[in-house]
Design a protein around this motif. Structure first.
Motif, PDB file in Angstrom:
ATOM      1  N   ARG A 124       0.844  -1.197   0.000  1.00 51.43           N
ATOM      2  CA  ARG A 124       0.000   0.000   0.000  1.00 51.43           C
ATOM      3  C   ARG A 124       0.878   1.244   0.000  1.00 51.43           C
ATOM      4  N   SER A 125       0.525   2.189  -0.849  1.00 55.28           N
ATOM      5  CA  SER A 125       1.336   3.394  -0.964  1.00 55.28           C
ATOM      6  C   SER A 125       0.484   4.553  -1.447  1.00 55.28           C
ATOM      7  N   GLU A 126       0.816   5.758  -1.012  1.00 58.99           N
ATOM      8  CA  GLU A 126       0.157   6.944  -1.544  1.00 58.99           C
ATOM      9  C   GLU A 126       0.654   7.258  -2.947  1.00 58.99           C
ATOM     10  N   SER A 127       1.810   6.745  -3.280  1.00 56.92           N
ATOM     11  CA  SER A 127       2.389   6.995  -4.597  1.00 56.92           C
ATOM     12  C   SER A 127       1.844   6.028  -5.636  1.00 56.92           C
ATOM     13  N   LYS A 128       1.727   6.524  -6.861  1.00 55.67           N
ATOM     14  CA  LYS A 128       1.398   5.671  -7.992  1.00 55.67           C
ATOM     15  C   LYS A 128       2.580   5.599  -8.951  1.00 55.67           C
ATOM     16  N   SER A 129       3.785   5.671  -8.372  1.00 50.91           N
ATOM     17  CA  SER A 129       4.998   5.602  -9.165  1.00 50.91           C
ATOM     18  C   SER A 129       5.115   4.266  -9.883  1.00 50.91           C
ATOM     19  N   TYR A 130       4.653   3.223  -9.233  1.00 52.95           N
ATOM     20  CA  TYR A 130       4.663   1.897  -9.825  1.00 52.95           C
ATOM     21  C   TYR A 130       3.236   1.490 -10.181  1.00 52.95           C
ATOM     22  N   PRO A 131       3.068   0.669 -11.219  1.00 52.04           N
ATOM     23  CA  PRO A 131       1.723   0.162 -11.538  1.00 52.04           C
ATOM     24  C   PRO A 131       1.153  -0.621 -10.371  1.00 52.04           C
ATOM     25  N   GLY A 132      -0.162  -0.609 -10.269  1.00 49.47           N
ATOM     26  CA  GLY A 132      -0.791  -1.333  -9.180  1.00 49.47           C
ATOM     27  C   GLY A 132      -2.293  -1.383  -9.347  1.00 49.47           C
ATOM     28  N   TYR A 133      -3.008  -1.461  -8.246  1.00 50.40           N
ATOM     29  CA  TYR A 133      -4.461  -1.564  -8.297  1.00 50.40           C
ATOM     30  C   TYR A 133      -5.047  -0.853  -7.075  1.00 50.40           C
ATOM     31  N   SER A 134      -6.307  -0.495  -7.181  1.00 47.73           N
ATOM     32  CA  SER A 134      -6.998   0.184  -6.092  1.00 47.73           C
ATOM     33  C   SER A 134      -7.965  -0.784  -5.419  1.00 47.73           C
ATOM     34  N   LYS A 135      -8.102  -0.645  -4.097  1.00 41.59           N
ATOM     35  CA  LYS A 135      -9.044  -1.466  -3.355  1.00 41.59           C
ATOM     36  C   LYS A 135      -9.463  -0.712  -2.099  1.00 41.59           C
ATOM     37  N   LYS A 136     -10.767  -0.492  -1.960  1.00 38.25           N
ATOM     38  CA  LYS A 136     -11.323   0.213  -0.808  1.00 38.25           C
ATOM     39  C   LYS A 136     -10.613   1.543  -0.570  1.00 38.25           C
ATOM     40  N   LYS A 137     -10.490   2.327  -1.622  1.00 39.64           N
ATOM     41  CA  LYS A 137      -9.913   3.668  -1.583  1.00 39.64           C
ATOM     42  C   LYS A 137      -8.401   3.685  -1.331  1.00 39.64           C
ATOM     43  N   ASN A 138      -7.780   2.516  -1.260  1.00 34.43           N
ATOM     44  CA  ASN A 138      -6.331   2.447  -1.109  1.00 34.43           C
ATOM     45  C   ASN A 138      -5.693   2.021  -2.428  1.00 34.43           C
ATOM     46  N   PHE A 139      -4.436   2.441  -2.633  1.00 34.93           N
ATOM     47  CA  PHE A 139      -3.711   2.050  -3.835  1.00 34.93           C
ATOM     48  C   PHE A 139      -2.564   1.134  -3.438  1.00 34.93           C
ATOM     49  N   TYR A 140      -2.403   0.047  -4.186  1.00 35.31           N
ATOM     50  CA  TYR A 140      -1.346  -0.911  -3.921  1.00 35.31           C
ATOM     51  C   TYR A 140      -0.408  -0.970  -5.119  1.00 35.31           C
ATOM     52  N   SER A 141       0.873  -0.699  -4.864  1.00 36.41           N
ATOM     53  CA  SER A 141       1.886  -0.708  -5.921  1.00 36.41           C
ATOM     54  C   SER A 141       2.548  -2.073  -5.981  1.00 36.41           C
ATOM     55  N   TYR A 142       2.623  -2.625  -7.194  1.00 39.34           N
ATOM     56  CA  TYR A 142       3.320  -3.893  -7.362  1.00 39.34           C
ATOM     57  C   TYR A 142       4.827  -3.657  -7.321  1.00 39.34           C
ATOM     58  N   LEU A 143       5.521  -4.408  -6.469  1.00 38.36           N
ATOM     59  CA  LEU A 143       6.976  -4.400  -6.461  1.00 38.36           C
ATOM     60  C   LEU A 143       7.521  -5.519  -7.344  1.00 38.36           C
ATOM     61  N   THR A 144       6.746  -6.578  -7.509  1.00 36.98           N
ATOM     62  CA  THR A 144       7.022  -7.591  -8.530  1.00 36.98           C
ATOM     63  C   THR A 144       5.808  -7.621  -9.444  1.00 36.98           C
ATOM     64  N   PHE A 145       6.039  -7.644 -10.747  1.00 37.72           N
ATOM     65  CA  PHE A 145       4.978  -7.365 -11.708  1.00 37.72           C
ATOM     66  C   PHE A 145       4.367  -8.624 -12.315  1.00 37.72           C
ATOM     67  N   PRO A 146       3.025  -8.698 -12.338  1.00 35.99           N
ATOM     68  CA  PRO A 146       2.359  -9.755 -13.111  1.00 35.99           C
ATOM     69  C   PRO A 146       2.655  -9.588 -14.607  1.00 35.99           C
ATOM     70  N   ASN A 147       2.590 -10.680 -15.316  1.00 36.78           N
ATOM     71  CA  ASN A 147       2.842 -10.608 -16.756  1.00 36.78           C
ATOM     72  C   ASN A 147       1.663 -10.007 -17.509  1.00 36.78           C
ATOM     73  N   SER A 148       0.462 -10.160 -16.967  1.00 40.26           N
ATOM     74  CA  SER A 148      -0.707  -9.644 -17.680  1.00 40.26           C
ATOM     75  C   SER A 148      -1.645  -8.967 -16.698  1.00 40.26           C
ATOM     76  N   GLY A 149      -1.864  -7.681 -16.911  1.00 41.40           N
ATOM     77  CA  GLY A 149      -2.826  -6.964 -16.088  1.00 41.40           C
ATOM     78  C   GLY A 149      -2.333  -6.704 -14.679  1.00 41.40           C
ATOM     79  N   TYR A 150      -3.108  -5.897 -13.946  1.00 42.28           N
ATOM     80  CA  TYR A 150      -2.755  -5.571 -12.577  1.00 42.28           C
ATOM     81  C   TYR A 150      -3.950  -5.723 -11.640  1.00 42.28           C
ATOM     82  N   ASN A 151      -4.931  -6.520 -12.023  1.00 48.06           N
ATOM     83  CA  ASN A 151      -6.124  -6.695 -11.202  1.00 48.06           C
ATOM     84  C   ASN A 151      -6.327  -8.158 -10.822  1.00 48.06           C
ATOM     85  N   ILE A 152      -5.229  -8.873 -10.665  1.00 40.78           N
ATOM     86  CA  ILE A 152      -5.347 -10.281 -10.324  1.00 40.78           C
ATOM     87  C   ILE A 152      -5.721 -10.436  -8.852  1.00 40.78           C
TER      88      ILE A 152
END
Length: 326
Positions: A74-102
């Protein structure tokens, strides 16, 4: 799997001793995990890093896709791709190969600390690779144009670390710190050039510095970069090329550090452009924001112009960073 209090304390001591912010601590954990479990697969290593971050209080989560697990924080930054959940943003530190809503398959509800991308400190080294750099730039005097020189100490090890840092948002860039040796050497040199000057003269000198101390080059045209990544003020003092965003961040930082007056960073999304608004003392016209009038300056204007801009009058804009003295 268990991290004992002693082990956690040891990691904390190491982190404090070598001055690691959240991002550099994560990078340290990647290397630490590789050395601790050299024969483990990537899923095990990712899970161990997740578990460690969770034990350090971060809201860290795991996702699963096609036999692989992925780490998000969870991070206030959107520097890295990620996803939103319950008004929070989560940045992926390791990236899925397809999409960011897994799908998340494990959540630890007690951890509540955000992962912070702020550059408030840099990794410490017992020995440093420092160089001294002279930065020439043009200034205007009563006799015409002349060349001034600012001196700065640059730690090449810190530059190496920053090459691996995420592409940050403006609010993180303008609030990043200069390393101590760089700050002391640069401002000692710069203060000798602005001594006795008025507020408007200082701004013109700083504007000339950011406009003429480097060659203009778009990030995507710069062979040293393979993606658009804007410089921190520290990086801008080292590299020989810069673009609009790099110069705007640097001007914002310098005006705030030297004059301590209200300043804003303005972005024009439809024009892929940014500039700086400065609340000069006793200013009565300009862009009005939060009770202050701001004069807007362009950091890519040709030398010889005053650098002011009226683009905000006919273009939609967003304030991406702001500073008001307390």
């Amino acid at each position: 799997m268990r991290i004992s209090l002693v082990s956690k304390k040891s990691l904390t001591d190491i982190r404090n001793r070598i001055c690691l912010n959240d991002w550099f601590f994560y990078q340290f954990l990647v290397v630490f995990t590789d050395e601790l479990f050299p024969n483990a697969d990537d899923n095990f290593k990712t899970a161990f890093i997740w578990f460690t971050l969770m034990k350090f209080g971060y809201d860290s989560r795991l996702s699963f896709e096609n036999g692989r697990i992925y780490l998000a924080v969870r991070s206030e930054s959107k520097s890295y791709p990620g996803y939103s959940k319950k008004k929070n943003f989560y940045s992926y530190l390791t990236f899925p190969n397809s999409g960011y809503n897994i799908e998340e398959f494990f959540i630890h509800g007690k951890s509540a600390k955000d992962f912070d991308f702020s550059l408030f400190q840099y990794p410490c080294h017992e020995t440093t690779r420092e160089i001294r750099k002279n930065i020439d730039f043009k200034i205007t005097t009563s006799e015409g144009h002349s060349v001034a020189t600012a001196n700065v100490i640059i730690d090449l090890d810190i530059l190496d670390h920053l090459r691996q840092f995420p592409a940050l948002e403006f609010r993180y860039l303008v609030n990043s710190k200069l390393p101590v040796e760089t700050h002391e050497s640069f401002f000692k040199s710069l203060n000798s050039l602005i001594e006795g000057k008025s507020e408007s003269e200082i701004i013109q000198l700083l504007l000339s510095f950011v406009q003429t101390s480097t060659e203009y080059s778009d990030d995507l045209q710069n062979p040293s970069l393979h993606r658009e990544k804007w410089y921190t003020p520290f990086e801008s003092l080292y590299y020989e090329k810069s673009d609009c965003e790099d110069r705007t961040v640097l001007l914002y930082y310098l005006v705030r550090e030297i004059l301590d007056i209200p300043i804003i960073l303005i972005e024009y999304p439809s024009k892929d452009h940014v500039n700086v608004g400065i609340a000069l003392t006793n200013l009565k016209t300009g862009l009005f924001y939060k009770g202050n009038y701001f004069k807007v300056f362009e950091t890519t204007s040709n030398f010889g112009q005053d650098g002011t801009s009226q683009i905000y009058r006919f273009s939609e804009f967003q304030i991406q960073a702001e500073y008001f003295p307390k």
